[in-house]
Design an enzyme around this catalytic site. Sequence first.
Site, PDB file in Angstrom:
ATOM      1  CB  CYS A  86     -10.824  13.590  91.108  1.00  9.76           C
ATOM      2  SG  CYS A  86     -12.389  13.519  91.967  1.00  9.76           S
ATOM      3  CB  ALA A 103       6.844  19.898  97.164  1.00  5.78           C
TER       4      ALA A 103
HETATM    5  C1  UGA Z   1     -10.278  17.662  92.460  1.00  6.41           C
HETATM    6  C2  UGA Z   1     -10.362  19.063  91.851  1.00  6.41           C
HETATM    7  O1  UGA Z   1      -9.629  19.998  92.644  1.00  6.41           O
HETATM    8  C3  UGA Z   1     -11.815  19.528  91.727  1.00  6.41           C
HETATM    9  O2  UGA Z   1     -11.868  20.788  91.068  1.00  6.41           O
HETATM   10  C4  UGA Z   1     -12.592  18.476  90.906  1.00  6.41           C
HETATM   11  O3  UGA Z   1     -13.971  18.816  90.794  1.00  6.41           O
HETATM   12  C5  UGA Z   1     -12.483  17.131  91.592  1.00  6.41           C
HETATM   13  O4  UGA Z   1     -11.091  16.758  91.689  1.00  6.41           O
HETATM   14  C6  UGA Z   1     -13.245  16.120  90.749  1.00  6.41           C
HETATM   15  O5  UGA Z   1     -12.812  15.843  89.631  1.00  6.41           O
HETATM   16  O6  UGA Z   1     -14.326  15.693  91.166  1.00  6.41           O
HETATM   17  P1  UGA Z   1     -10.359  16.661  94.964  1.00  6.41           P
HETATM   18  O7  UGA Z   1      -9.951  15.358  94.359  1.00  6.41           O
HETATM   19  O8  UGA Z   1     -11.487  16.698  95.933  1.00  6.41           O
HETATM   20  O9  UGA Z   1     -10.759  17.730  93.811  1.00  6.41           O
HETATM   21  O10 UGA Z   1      -9.084  17.194  95.743  1.00  6.41           O
HETATM   22  P2  UGA Z   1      -8.031  18.395  95.651  1.00  6.41           P
HETATM   23  O11 UGA Z   1      -8.263  19.328  96.763  1.00  6.41           O
HETATM   24  O12 UGA Z   1      -7.982  18.963  94.293  1.00  6.41           O
HETATM   25  O13 UGA Z   1      -6.665  17.603  95.944  1.00  6.41           O
HETATM   26  C7  UGA Z   1      -6.240  16.516  95.126  1.00  6.41           C
HETATM   27  C8  UGA Z   1      -4.936  15.947  95.616  1.00  6.41           C
HETATM   28  O14 UGA Z   1      -3.846  16.809  95.298  1.00  6.41           O
HETATM   29  C9  UGA Z   1      -4.850  15.727  97.136  1.00  6.41           C
HETATM   30  O15 UGA Z   1      -4.281  14.449  97.376  1.00  6.41           O
HETATM   31  C10 UGA Z   1      -3.931  16.821  97.617  1.00  6.41           C
HETATM   32  O16 UGA Z   1      -3.217  16.477  98.784  1.00  6.41           O
HETATM   33  C11 UGA Z   1      -3.006  16.973  96.418  1.00  6.41           C
HETATM   34  N1  UGA Z   1      -2.337  18.286  96.334  1.00  6.41           N
HETATM   35  C12 UGA Z   1      -3.080  19.400  96.107  1.00  6.41           C
HETATM   36  C13 UGA Z   1      -0.961  18.360  96.453  1.00  6.41           C
HETATM   37  O17 UGA Z   1      -0.261  17.348  96.658  1.00  6.41           O
HETATM   38  N2  UGA Z   1      -0.355  19.593  96.327  1.00  6.41           N
HETATM   39  C14 UGA Z   1      -1.065  20.718  96.092  1.00  6.41           C
HETATM   40  O18 UGA Z   1      -0.453  21.788  95.981  1.00  6.41           O
HETATM   41  C15 UGA Z   1      -2.458  20.617  95.989  1.00  6.41           C
END
Ligand code: UGA
Length: 464
Positions: free
Chosen positions: A294, A286
């Site tokens: 993305c 959270a």
């Molecule tokens: C995401 C996917 O994880 C990749 O598998 C995918 O290839 C990529 O999009 C894409 O479509 O190109 P990304 O956007 O680089 O990757 O970032 P993530 O690490 O997945 O995080 C996304 C967001 O979710 C961040 O803002 C992060 O802070 C948030 N998040 C993540 C949370 O708020 N809580 C969580 O438990 C995990």
Amino acid sequence: MSKPNISIVGTGYVGLTTASIFANCGYKTYTIDRNQDKLDIIKSGRSYFYEAGLDDLVEKGLKKKKLIPTLSYKKAISDSQIVFICVGTPSNRDGSVDLNNVFQAIKKILLVAKNDLIIVQKSTVPIETGKRIKKIVKDFNKNNLRINFVSSPEFLRESSAVFDTLYFDRLVVGSNDEHAREKIVDIYRDVANFAKDFDYKSVSDYAFLNINPKYIENLKKFEDRVIRTNLESAELIKVASNSFLSLKISFANTLSRICAKTGACVQEVTNGMGSDPRIGKAFLSAGLGYGGGCFPKDVMGMINTANAYDVDFGILDQVEKVNNTQVYFALNKIRQLLNDDLRKKKVAFLGLSFKPGTSDIRKSPSMHLIEKLLYEEMKVRVYDPQAIKESKKELEHPDLTYCEKINDVFTEADIIVLGTEWKEFINFDYSSIKSQLKQAKILDARNVLNQKKLKQIGFEILGF
Ligand code: UGA
């Protein structure tokens, strides 16, 4: 068997990472972009954006003369057998996906193609884009070449793009042509073999420092990571995956709202839930919510696609709604800590990028919260290890000061707000700056600080 030559259209996170890895695997790889400035930087031996381990691979690829940056479709396509499309697919105003870059690339390829080609779609696109591309191929294929089409969506994350491309947990290859599909599988078999010998310990950047060696040891063998599907399934797997991960995050964020009103602690709850292997702990943290190039785009795209097929995917409307309002939930916590008195109060804000390990501020929840604080007439000093330059271009305000060093944000602050969970902020010694603060109060909007320890040294602290 000789290796096919490859062209990659688009030099963003996906394109340049993929191209530099293919080049290091021994493939002659053209990397095409329409922007000469970007190509010039790549030609000088580095990436034009920050990504752990990438500069080294670009430099080695160039030295081996296997990585060839170019503006020219003609030069690249006429010498290639396989083309990967890695161009950006932004959102239209109505939430649908703008596919212009993809369609333009396909047309440009066909205009100069002289031999049979396999075209691989890597950018995220809505279901049935492949069908539309096939139609364009039919219309523009004047020389009657054999053009096969494969959808192989990318799953790499920004900040660990190189790592994810080398140590992929799955390779989705969708095509109605088996021969074309297996040609793509062959390339990734080489990537998996290259990864076995890759000295990841030599990469001292963020993403690689966080590697759990067990992850690599426990990777399934190559064949078990390959998921062969038809074209449409491959397209849907990608958007469905991002939408589902977003759903997990919004689920956890909704729980955090219940926790705030009761005695429950959201970290304990998600840890307990996630211990069930059917649920899993990942993406249940959270906090301020998801951002980046993305998740917000893909959730919107998925809702739009469902509507187009007359399917009610209302659950995703709620995912979006929770994510868009999480910033107000944070604002209420700040009100609570400052006894409802925000005007002219000084904020020491930590973090600008949408997540740690990147300079990307697209749809960054930290930026969004800063805008709300400025609207409340608060005075904000902010520090981020990578994203200050980008943020300055997006947000300037008389009450906003960008600081070059972390120690400069705390002067006379009434509250510290941690918005992006950079390691530097987690490991920071907050007792060392306590005397600079006006009030020792912290909102940990990512639930990453040691609350017990900070309370012991006199901070009033709230998490999510
Ligand atoms: C995401 C996917 O994880 C990749 O598998 C995918 O290839 C990529 O999009 C894409 O479509 O190109 P990304 O956007 O680089 O990757 O970032 P993530 O690490 O997945 O995080 C996304 C967001 O979710 C961040 O803002 C992060 O802070 C948030 N998040 C993540 C949370 O708020 N809580 C969580 O438990 C995990």
